[in-house]
Scaffold this active site. Structure first.
Site: not given
Ligand code: NAD
Length: 262
Positions: A144, A157
């Site tokens: 991130s 985080y």
């Molecule tokens: P999201 O909540 O849409 O998806 C998260 C996924 O992780 C889901 O499939 C969920 O079921 C799974 N998950 C959560 N806990 C779990 C566990 N204990 N075991 C197995 N699976 C688990 O989130 P997202 O926004 O798509 O985030 C995905 C990644 O991208 C994360 O690592 C997040 O930190 C990173 N990220 C997101 C953003 C953003 O703006 N959305 C920005 C930077 C980084």
């Protein structure tokens, strides 16, 4: 033409948001997918069918809870035993908790570190020996912008994501003279359920409409005023898997609408 026919691609947390977008991108390239993440049986069956339609290959779902090291081991072992390899590992599962550090619940701290950081260590340590044996691999960690800079109220985080970038660099050095690369992708705001929760909290706290809350959230940090899309992140991951990505090692590549340029 498909660029990754038959390559086995494991994507953690791929039942939603960025992970699901990555899965669609890699399915279109003919990859053999292993997906993971939470969801009810019906949702998972629907996603699996959808991805199979895109890739024309069987899609394996493994329900490993990424906070549990023994279940992570089983995820990698099952990919190896049923599909014969883990060629591309995308560490994407992640959760967020927002609170000032002196009010941060210790159990939430432990969960954020376990799922966002330690899970990457466990998948890598189990997948790397097979990659070394086969002489090729790609490890892509979804970090991130919070792996490179901080924001208040996100101590766990930010600590986890900085850790992911440190882990990425170390693995890149340990594999530097092989055809295995390890890199991190550092997104800014992407409108997924994880971010929607923060939009909803902001709308409630400041009595804003959802649209106004989204705009406010974006403009505080992301100069483009637009969300990054999962498809854009998928395209970068695909590039890292291509021959052009062979000498990209240990990078923390931001895709953030200008967030880090400020
Ligand atoms: P999201 O909540 O849409 O998806 C998260 C996924 O992780 C889901 O499939 C969920 O079921 C799974 N998950 C959560 N806990 C779990 C566990 N204990 N075991 C197995 N699976 C688990 O989130 P997202 O926004 O798509 O985030 C995905 C990644 O991208 C994360 O690592 C997040 O930190 C990173 N990220 C997101 C953003 C953003 O703006 N959305 C920005 C930077 C980084």
């Amino acid at each position: 033409m498909a660029s990754l026919p038959g390559k086995v691609v494991v994507i953690t947390g791929s039942t939603s948001g960025i992970g699901l977008g990555m899965a669609e991108t890699f399915a279109r390239e003919g990859a053999q997918l292993v997906i993971n993440g939470f969801g009810n049986d019906q949702e998972i069956a629907g996603m699996t069918r959808h991805l199979q339609g895109l890739s024309n290959r069987e899609v394996l779902y493994h329900r490993a809870d990424m906070s549990k090291p023994n279940e992570i081991e089983s995820l990698i072992q099952e990919a190896e035993s049923k599909l014969g390899a883990v060629d591309v590992l995308i560490n994407n599962a992640g959760i967020q908790h927002v609170a000032p550090v002196d009010e941060f619940p210790a159990d939430r701290w432990d969960s954020v570190i376990a799922i966002n950081l330690s899970a990457c260590f466990h998948t890598i340590r189990h997948a790397l020996p097979g990659m070394r044996k086969r002489g090729w691999g790609r490890i892509i960690n979804i970090a991130s912008v919070h792996g490179l800079v901080a924001s208040p109220n996100k101590s766990a985080y930010v600590a986890a994501k900085h850790g992911v970038i440190g882990l990425t660099k170390t693995v890149a050095l340990e594999t530097a003279q092989t055809a295995i690369t390890c890199n991190a992708i550092c997104p800014g705001w992407v409108l997924t359920p994880l971010v929607q929760q923060q939009v909803d909290a902001r709308a409630a706290q400041h009595q804003l409409t959802e649209t106004a809350a989204r705009q406010q959230l974006l403009l505080e940090k992301q100069p483009s005023g637009e969300f990054v899309s999962p498809e854009q992140l998928g395209a970068l991951a695909l590039f890292l898997c291509s021959p052009a990505g062979e000498q990209i090692r240990g990078a923390a590549w931001n895709v953030d609408g200008g967030w880090l340029a400020q």
